[in-house]
Write a protein that holds these residues in place. Structure first.
Motif, PDB file in Angstrom:
ATOM      1  N   SER A  59       0.831  -1.208   0.000  1.00 26.37           N
ATOM      2  CA  SER A  59       0.000   0.000   0.000  1.00 26.37           C
ATOM      3  C   SER A  59       0.865   1.257   0.000  1.00 26.37           C
ATOM      4  CB  SER A  59      -0.918   0.000   1.220  1.00 26.37           C
ATOM      5  OG  SER A  59      -1.789  -1.110   1.207  1.00 26.37           O
ATOM      6  N   LEU A  60       1.926   1.240   0.803  1.00 24.68           N
ATOM      7  CA  LEU A  60       2.846   2.384   0.831  1.00 24.68           C
ATOM      8  C   LEU A  60       3.479   2.598  -0.534  1.00 24.68           C
ATOM      9  CD1 LEU A  60       4.523   4.570   2.290  1.00 24.68           C
ATOM     10  CD2 LEU A  60       6.134   2.755   2.948  1.00 24.68           C
ATOM     11  N   LEU A  61       3.949   1.518  -1.152  1.00 24.40           N
ATOM     12  CA  LEU A  61       4.575   1.633  -2.474  1.00 24.40           C
ATOM     13  C   LEU A  61       3.580   2.118  -3.521  1.00 24.40           C
ATOM     14  CD1 LEU A  61       6.703  -1.655  -2.422  1.00 24.40           C
ATOM     15  CD2 LEU A  61       7.539   0.688  -2.180  1.00 24.40           C
ATOM     16  N   CYS A  62       2.329   1.638  -3.444  1.00 21.13           N
ATOM     17  CA  CYS A  62       1.298   2.100  -4.391  1.00 21.13           C
ATOM     18  C   CYS A  62       1.069   3.597  -4.243  1.00 21.13           C
ATOM     19  CB  CYS A  62      -0.008   1.347  -4.160  1.00 21.13           C
ATOM     20  SG  CYS A  62      -0.010  -0.366  -4.739  1.00 21.13           S
ATOM     21  N   ILE A  95       2.787  -3.024 -10.684  1.00 18.44           N
ATOM     22  CA  ILE A  95       3.706  -3.955 -10.005  1.00 18.44           C
ATOM     23  C   ILE A  95       3.447  -3.963  -8.502  1.00 18.44           C
ATOM     24  CG2 ILE A  95       6.125  -4.375  -9.427  1.00 18.44           C
ATOM     25  CD1 ILE A  95       6.818  -3.230 -12.212  1.00 18.44           C
ATOM     26  N   PHE A  96       3.255  -2.787  -7.925  1.00 13.11           N
ATOM     27  CA  PHE A  96       3.031  -2.702  -6.478  1.00 13.11           C
ATOM     28  C   PHE A  96       1.670  -3.278  -6.091  1.00 13.11           C
ATOM     29  CE2 PHE A  96       5.958   1.243  -6.673  1.00 13.11           C
ATOM     30  CZ  PHE A  96       7.087   0.427  -6.643  1.00 13.11           C
ATOM     31  N   ARG A  97       0.695  -3.197  -6.988  1.00  8.40           N
ATOM     32  CA  ARG A  97      -0.593  -3.821  -6.715  1.00  8.40           C
ATOM     33  C   ARG A  97      -0.452  -5.351  -6.669  1.00  8.40           C
ATOM     34  NH1 ARG A  97      -5.267  -2.763  -4.733  1.00  8.40           N
ATOM     35  NH2 ARG A  97      -6.535  -3.526  -6.470  1.00  8.40           N
ATOM     36  N   TRP A 127      -3.656   8.913  -1.556  1.00  6.38           N
ATOM     37  CA  TRP A 127      -4.169   8.554  -0.240  1.00  6.38           C
ATOM     38  C   TRP A 127      -5.209   7.441  -0.285  1.00  6.38           C
ATOM     39  CZ3 TRP A 127      -2.139   9.657   4.315  1.00  6.38           C
ATOM     40  CH2 TRP A 127      -1.150  10.652   4.338  1.00  6.38           C
ATOM     41  N   VAL A 128      -5.671   7.105  -1.469  1.00  7.39           N
ATOM     42  CA  VAL A 128      -6.522   5.924  -1.611  1.00  7.39           C
ATOM     43  C   VAL A 128      -5.773   4.680  -1.119  1.00  7.39           C
ATOM     44  CG1 VAL A 128      -7.501   4.368  -3.349  1.00  7.39           C
ATOM     45  CG2 VAL A 128      -7.999   6.808  -3.441  1.00  7.39           C
ATOM     46  N   PHE A 129      -4.457   4.645  -1.338  1.00  9.51           N
ATOM     47  CA  PHE A 129      -3.624   3.532  -0.886  1.00  9.51           C
ATOM     48  C   PHE A 129      -2.996   3.807   0.483  1.00  9.51           C
ATOM     49  CE2 PHE A 129      -3.589   3.551  -5.548  1.00  9.51           C
ATOM     50  CZ  PHE A 129      -4.056   2.280  -5.801  1.00  9.51           C
ATOM     51  N   LEU A 130      -2.594   5.042   0.725  1.00  8.84           N
ATOM     52  CA  LEU A 130      -1.913   5.361   1.979  1.00  8.84           C
ATOM     53  C   LEU A 130      -2.836   5.267   3.188  1.00  8.84           C
ATOM     54  CD1 LEU A 130       0.263   8.415   0.797  1.00  8.84           C
ATOM     55  CD2 LEU A 130       0.971   6.034   1.110  1.00  8.84           C
TER      56      LEU A 130
END
Length: 489
Positions: A91-94, A105-107, A167-170
């Protein structure tokens, strides 16, 4: 965990596992809302941005049973923690991804973590909680899933508007950190009492290829049509892979999936019921088309209305779980399926000019039925396998959910398109969303009439399961009485 009543440690365990479940379900529903924004901000196109969802689904589907098997061989708590950490790191990488390629890739990394949390979460809850309160605990997990699904669209819209797509991922970071801390401190070590064999690498490789080709073939078929080359090739490979997997597993001394589990007729019937229900649940993606194109509602209102059935599910699921603890799982599941049929017929009776409140009232029976079915059915599945197979049973249950959704999206979409084109007498290549509102409404109603028939099949299976369970109990009671009589003589 010998106590017959749940303690504070039990509920804290549920909180830790539930936080991981919330993070995964919230993430998937939020990401779907963010796709149009990602196309614009990352300077990509629709075909490419689909891989943000597809990469996650492919990895999750392909690895889930492998993660479940590892749970039966090693410490479920440690593997669940590893999954949480990988998902949170992903999630951080996304959130920091500079390009669409990096984001895809991060997903996939997120999918690796989700494979462990989704495969083992139900097994941990089943193993930790006493049987007398297991249904209520699994019902609470069902409520958390519903909350994540319901909260995702409106929360995603607000996050994108106020803070940006990153922030959708963070937003997963604080949830993941808290969940990891709770699991580390509270969940007991869940090691197998006796480790049986090793990890079946050949079976895992065949399964990875089979599940990956199936998920990719179904997704490509949805976009390109199932009469095109690549979906047919991929689904053909998946079929060959499934046959090869069964042959290999029957010869392995320590297989990836213990096929003897399927000799338990009740276990197999409950899994099939879950698969059919998840196929129909996937059809909910049709509702925004009806609400926007037929009713003319704005997207903000559509997002709120789409919360109706998961919110109702979230309220009903723990109640149904508690009832299953008291009265048994199979009767409650059967009632739930009957209510789902009524819910499908309610959607199939929708009329044009419906008010927002009227739409919610049509959808409420669907949510009630799903809430009544899922947690008792999960309880029946997990309660029918030995302790050393809880991991793979949990993985199979999660896989039925994933496969049901992966199959249901293109199937329900195809049924809808056929119904719309038939209602308006349109050619096969006509864009369905350009059809007139009456045709779209006819497509929705016809699709949910077919969905009611699918759930009717699941209901007949539930009746069969209830009858088989009753016969088994009678046989067990007769054996006990016969044994006592022989002892007296």
């Amino acid at each position: 965990m010998a106590s017959s009543r749940p303690t504070s440690q039990h509920w804290l365990t549920l909180l830790g596992v539930g936080s991981g479940v919330l993070m995964a379900t919230l993430d998937s529903s939020i990401v779907n809302i963010s796709l149009p924004t990602l196309v614009e901000n990352l300077h990509t196109d629709f075909a490419t941005v689909e891989w943000v969802v597809l990469a996650y689904v492919l990895v999750l589907t392909a690895l889930m049973l492998g993660a479940a098997r590892l749970g039966d061989l090693y410490n479920k708590k440690r593997l669940y923690q590893i999954g949480l950490i990988i998902f949170t790191l992903g999630s951080l990488l996304c959130g920091l991804a500079p390009t669409i390629t990096a984001l895809i890739i991060f997903r996939a990394i997120q999918g690796i973590g989700a494979a462990f949390t989704q495969a083992l979460g139900t097994a941990i809850v089943t193993e930790v909680f006493p049987p007398e309160s297991r249904g209520r605990a699994l019902g609470t997990i069902g409520s958390i899933v519903s909350i994540g699904i319901a909260a995702g669209p409106p929360l995603g819209g607000m996050i994108i508007a106020w803070a940006g797509w990153h922030w959708v991922f963070l937003v997963n970071l604080p949830i993941g950190i808290i969940a990891s801390f709770i699991v580390h401190r509270v969940v007991p070590d869940l090691r197998p009492e006796k480790r049986e064999g090793g990890f079946d690498m050949l079976g895992a490789a065949i399964l990875f290829m089979t599940m990956g080709c199936y998920a990719l073939g179904m997704t490509m078929g949805q976009d390109l049509g199932f009469d095109t080359q690549w979906p047919r090739i991929l689904l053909g490979i998946a079929l060959v892979g499934l046959i090869a997997f069964v042959i290999v597993e029957r010869r392995q001394p320590y297989p990836m999936v213990d096929l003897t589990l399927f000799r338990n007729t009740l276990f197999s019937i409950n899994l099939l019921m879950a698969f059919l229900v998840f196929i129909v649940m996937a059809g909910m993606f049709l509702m925004p088309f009806f609400l926007e194109l037929v009713q003319g509602y704005p997207a903000q209102l559509v997002g709120l209305l789409m919360m109706a059935h998961p919110v109702v599910m979230g309220i009903v699921a723990p109640l149904a779980g508690a009832l299953s603890d008291r009265y048994g799982s199979r009767g409650i599941s059967l009632i739930g399926l009957i209510v789902v049929i009524l819910g499908c017929l309610s959607v199939a009776s929708i009329q044009p000019g419906l008010s927002p409140l009227g739409f919610v009232l049509h959808l409420i029976p669907f949510g009630i039925g799903l809430g009544m079915f899922q947690s008792p059915n999960n309880n029946a599945i997990m309660g029918s396998v030995p302790r050393n197979r809880l991991g793979i049973a949990s993985g199979l249950l999660a896989l039925m959910r994933t496969l049901g959704q992966t199959s249901g999206l293109p199937l329900m979409g195809t049924l809808f398109a056929l119904q719309v084109r038939a209602a308006a007498n349109l050619p096969p290549n006509f864009e369905v969303t350009q059809a007139d509102p009456q045709a779209l409404l006819a497509g929705l109603r016809g699709t949910y009439q077919i969905a009611a028939f699918v759930i009717l099949i699941a209901t007949l299976l539930a009746v069969l399961a209830l009858w088989l369970d009753t016969q088994r109990r009678k046989q067990a009671a007769y054996s006990v009485v016969s044994g006592e009589q022989k002892t007296c003589h």
